[in-house]
Design an enzyme around this catalytic site. Structure first.
Site, PDB file in Angstrom:
ATOM      1  N   ASP A  25       0.864  -1.187   0.000  1.00 65.25           N
ATOM      2  CA  ASP A  25       0.000   0.000   0.000  1.00 65.25           C
ATOM      3  C   ASP A  25       0.899   1.234   0.000  1.00 65.25           C
ATOM      4  O   ASP A  25       2.020   1.197   0.523  1.00 65.25           O
ATOM      5  CB  ASP A  25      -0.914   0.025   1.247  1.00 65.25           C
ATOM      6  CG  ASP A  25      -2.142   0.916   1.040  1.00 65.25           C
ATOM      7  OD1 ASP A  25      -3.265   0.386   1.105  1.00 65.25           O
ATOM      8  OD2 ASP A  25      -1.982   2.142   0.807  1.00 65.25           O
ATOM      9  N   ASP A  81       4.289   1.874  -4.407  1.00 63.76           N
ATOM     10  CA  ASP A  81       3.271   2.104  -5.428  1.00 63.76           C
ATOM     11  C   ASP A  81       3.167   0.839  -6.271  1.00 63.76           C
ATOM     12  O   ASP A  81       4.142   0.407  -6.878  1.00 63.76           O
ATOM     13  CB  ASP A  81       3.705   3.296  -6.302  1.00 63.76           C
ATOM     14  CG  ASP A  81       2.631   3.700  -7.298  1.00 63.76           C
ATOM     15  OD1 ASP A  81       1.736   2.875  -7.605  1.00 63.76           O
ATOM     16  OD2 ASP A  81       2.698   4.853  -7.768  1.00 63.76           O
ATOM     17  N   LYS A 130     -11.903  -6.046  -5.247  1.00 61.41           N
ATOM     18  CA  LYS A 130     -13.048  -5.149  -5.050  1.00 61.41           C
ATOM     19  C   LYS A 130     -13.129  -4.169  -6.215  1.00 61.41           C
ATOM     20  O   LYS A 130     -12.103  -3.673  -6.687  1.00 61.41           O
ATOM     21  CB  LYS A 130     -12.884  -4.362  -3.747  1.00 61.41           C
ATOM     22  CG  LYS A 130     -14.078  -3.480  -3.462  1.00 61.41           C
ATOM     23  CD  LYS A 130     -14.032  -2.919  -2.068  1.00 61.41           C
ATOM     24  CE  LYS A 130     -13.154  -1.677  -2.014  1.00 61.41           C
ATOM     25  NZ  LYS A 130     -13.148  -1.085  -0.670  1.00 61.41           N
TER      26      LYS A 130
END
Ligand SMILES: C[S@@+](CC[C@H](N)C(=O)[O-])C[C@H]1O[C@@H](n2cnc3c(N)ncnc32)[C@H](O)[C@@H]1O
Length: 130
Positions: A4, A21, A85
């Site tokens: 993250d 990243d 997601k």
């Protein structure tokens, strides 16, 4: 092993939290070296900082999903799985099709934890073709 941009304050014992990243191509090699091999599962709830400009937010979300899929392709064992997601949008079918090219079994589902009325969905992709 997690990645993250933001630092995880108290990672649970045994977890390795890499601050990086995901769009940086060097990150996959770092993750693979921490894992010591390929993964059984890649999950992604990557989301960009929303600007409120729908076209821009959707393009950034798509970029992150494509990146997560590319990352998983280099990381997963044949037969492994991925859970991603995403939010319902104009590119939804195209995104699901991109998963179907790499996984034998792709389902789209919601969780009971999602807010009522939320367009949040999950792709559960199994049987990575390798
Ligand atoms: C919905 S939040 C989920 C955060 C965390 N997984 C959780 O459950 O609390 C989306 C996360 O995507 C991360 N993110 C966005 N773009 C990223 C990128 N290019 N590389 C790595 N992480 C990114 C953000 O920093 C943010 O923490």
């Amino acid at each position: 092993v997690g990645v993250d941009l933001a630092r995880v304050k108290n990672p649970p014992a045994g977890a390795i939290a890499i601050v990086a990243d995901i769009l940086d191509p060097a990150v996959a090699a770092r993750v693979q070296s921490e894992l010591g091999g390929r993964a059984d599962l890649v999950t992604s709830d990557l989301a960009p900082k929303l600007t409120g400009i729908a076209a821009r937010d959707e393009a950034r979300s798509r970029e992150l999903i494509d990146c997560a899929l590319g990352f998983a392709i280099t990381m997963l064992k044949p037969g492994a799985a991925m859970v991603v997601k995403l939010f319902m949008g104009a590119q939804f079918k195209d995104i699901v099709d991109s998963f179907k090219r790499h996984f034998g079994n792709v389902e789209v589902t919601r969780t009971k934890a999602s807010r009522p009325g939320s367009s949040e969905l999950y792709i559960v992709a199994r049987e990575f073709r390798g």
